[in-house]
Write a protein that holds these residues in place. Structure first.
Motif, short mmCIF file in Angstrom:
data_model
loop_
_atom_site.label_atom_id
_atom_site.label_comp_id
_atom_site.label_asym_id
_atom_site.label_seq_id
_atom_site.Cartn_x
_atom_site.Cartn_y
_atom_site.Cartn_z
N TRP A 4 0.87 -1.17 0.00
CA TRP A 4 0.00 0.00 0.00
C TRP A 4 0.91 1.23 0.00
O TRP A 4 1.85 1.30 0.79
CB TRP A 4 -0.86 -0.04 1.27
N ALA B 265 -14.30 0.90 1.31
CA ALA B 265 -14.07 -0.22 0.39
C ALA B 265 -14.68 -0.01 -0.99
O ALA B 265 -14.22 -0.62 -1.95
CB ALA B 265 -14.60 -1.50 1.02
N HIS C 139 -8.49 1.66 -0.87
CA HIS C 139 -8.85 0.99 0.36
C HIS C 139 -7.68 0.17 0.88
O HIS C 139 -7.05 -0.57 0.13
CB HIS C 139 -10.07 0.09 0.11
N ASP D 5 -7.73 -1.80 3.86
CA ASP D 5 -8.09 -2.83 4.83
C ASP D 5 -7.87 -4.22 4.23
O ASP D 5 -8.79 -5.01 4.09
CB ASP D 5 -9.56 -2.66 5.22
N ILE D 6 -6.62 -4.48 3.90
CA ILE D 6 -6.30 -5.66 3.11
C ILE D 6 -5.07 -6.34 3.71
O ILE D 6 -4.16 -5.65 4.20
CB ILE D 6 -6.00 -5.23 1.64
N ASN D 7 -5.05 -7.68 3.68
CA ASN D 7 -3.85 -8.40 4.08
C ASN D 7 -2.94 -8.47 2.85
O ASN D 7 -3.20 -9.23 1.93
CB ASN D 7 -4.21 -9.80 4.57
N TRP D 8 -1.88 -7.65 2.84
CA TRP D 8 -1.01 -7.58 1.67
C TRP D 8 -0.17 -8.84 1.51
O TRP D 8 0.57 -8.97 0.53
CB TRP D 8 -0.15 -6.31 1.73
#
Lengths: 169, 177
Positions: B104, B145, B151, B153-156
């Motif tokens: 991100w 989202a 957005h 709110d993500i597990n990279w």
């Protein structure tokens, strides 16, 4: 000018100096509704910086992407895609472009940066994007981007051009 | 025995008397007041002098330059555990964890030179989360989202073979120009 007039004049000017900026800044915010980060990004003009900010997260700094995670690489694939007319429509509608909230000027610069960097020896034969062309391409309705890509891929296969792996072939 | 004490006593009082008389002859009463006054005024002015207090890691005690604090300037768009508190540093993953392939990227303002920088937040993957690590949620510039590209709110770690999330590092990758 009498000292008293001068003093009240200074007071008025000072008061205006304090009060006026309060009004104008509040008005500006209400009209545009942008925060500090948006403002910084809107004023960015370096195509490389814009690429780093909006594209490098997934396509990575060196443009190699993460094919195993569904992010196609640029080297070897971007030139044939950008030389195909429907490919140019596709490029103008990929989620990273549509959701970037960049201006058409910034987007054209970023796309041309990608071609400059990764079209390789085909760079000179690959047409760049103008702001006007990009604006027109983005007006074309593309409701199913994956389906649209399939059509572009078939055209490229027919013309013998390389096609990047993609998780939804 | 008593005589010895008396002798010492009279010697001491003689000494004190002599020095008191001597100082009274040498210095006026005003000089003592002036000196006390200058110490008081000087003491008050000393704290107000424009010394550079920005030394050390925390110039104003708010964590702007402390990479173990959520307030660290580079963490403005971070959402996750700080690697600086989980065995790594602000720019490298702890031993046993690998950096995510995707990341991100946000912009952060560095008050030290008043410029905006591009900061890339890589997740460190393949190691279980450490419960003692500092969790931070700033995500400045993030959108809900429905603005998918904006957005965070993500597990990279999703792009890696080892998808377990451990912590997040913050790399400066350029200037927002």
């Amino acid at each position: 000018m009498k000292p008293r007039t001068l003093a009240s004049g200074i007071c008025l000017v000072t008061l205006l100096g304090v009060v006026l900026p309060m009004f104008t800044s509040a008005e500006e915010q209400a009209v545009t509704g942008i925060d500090g980060h948006d403002k910084v990004i809107r004023e960015m003009t370096s195509a490389k910086s814009l690429y780093m900010l909006k594209c490098s997260g997934c396509h990575r700094v060196d443009g190699t992407g993460a094919p195993e995670a569904g992010i196609p690489p640029f080297p070897g694939f971007i030139a044939p895609l950008a030389r195909n007319q429907d490919g140019r429509v596709y490029i103008s509608h990929v989620p990273g472009i549509m959701g970037s909230r960049l201006s058409n000027e910034q987007l054209a610069d970023v796309l041309n940066y990608v071609i400059d960097e990764w079209a390789g020896e085909d760079a000179s034969d690959t047409p760049r994007f103008t702001v006007e062309e990009l604006a027109a391409l983005r007006e074309i309705p593309v409701t199913n981007i994956v389906e649209y890509r399939r059509d572009v891929v078939n055209q490229l296969i027919e013309s013998g051009d390389p096609v990047a792996d993609y998780p939804w072939p | 025995m008593l005589k010895i004490f008396e002798r010492i006593q009279s010697a001491l009082s003689g000494l004190v008397e002599t020095s008191a008389r001597q100082s009274a002859r040498q210095y006026g009463r005003r000089s003592a007041l002036a000196r006390m006054g200058s110490i008081m005024v000087g003491g008050a002015a000393f704290t107000a002098l424009p010394f550079d207090r920005a030394w050390g890691a925390t110039p104003s005690g708010d964590g702007t330059y402390d990479d173990k604090s959520c307030d660290y300037w580079r963490y403005c768009a971070l959402d996750g555990f700080l690697c600086t508190t989980a065995g790594g540093s602000k720019s490298s993953c702890p031993v046993g964890a690998e950096a995510s392939l995707v990341s991100w990227v946000g912009t952060c303002h560095n008050p030290a030179d008043d410029r905006d920088y591009l900061v890339s937040y890589y997740d460190c993957c393949g190691k279980t989360a450490f419960s003692g690590a500092q969790f931070c949620l700033r995500s400045e510039g993030e959108r809900p989202a429905y603005s998918m590209g904006l957005h965070n709110d993500i597990n990279w770690c999703m792009s890696n073979a080892n998808k377990g999330y451990h912590c997040t590092v913050a790399l400066v990758v350029g200037v927002a120009e």
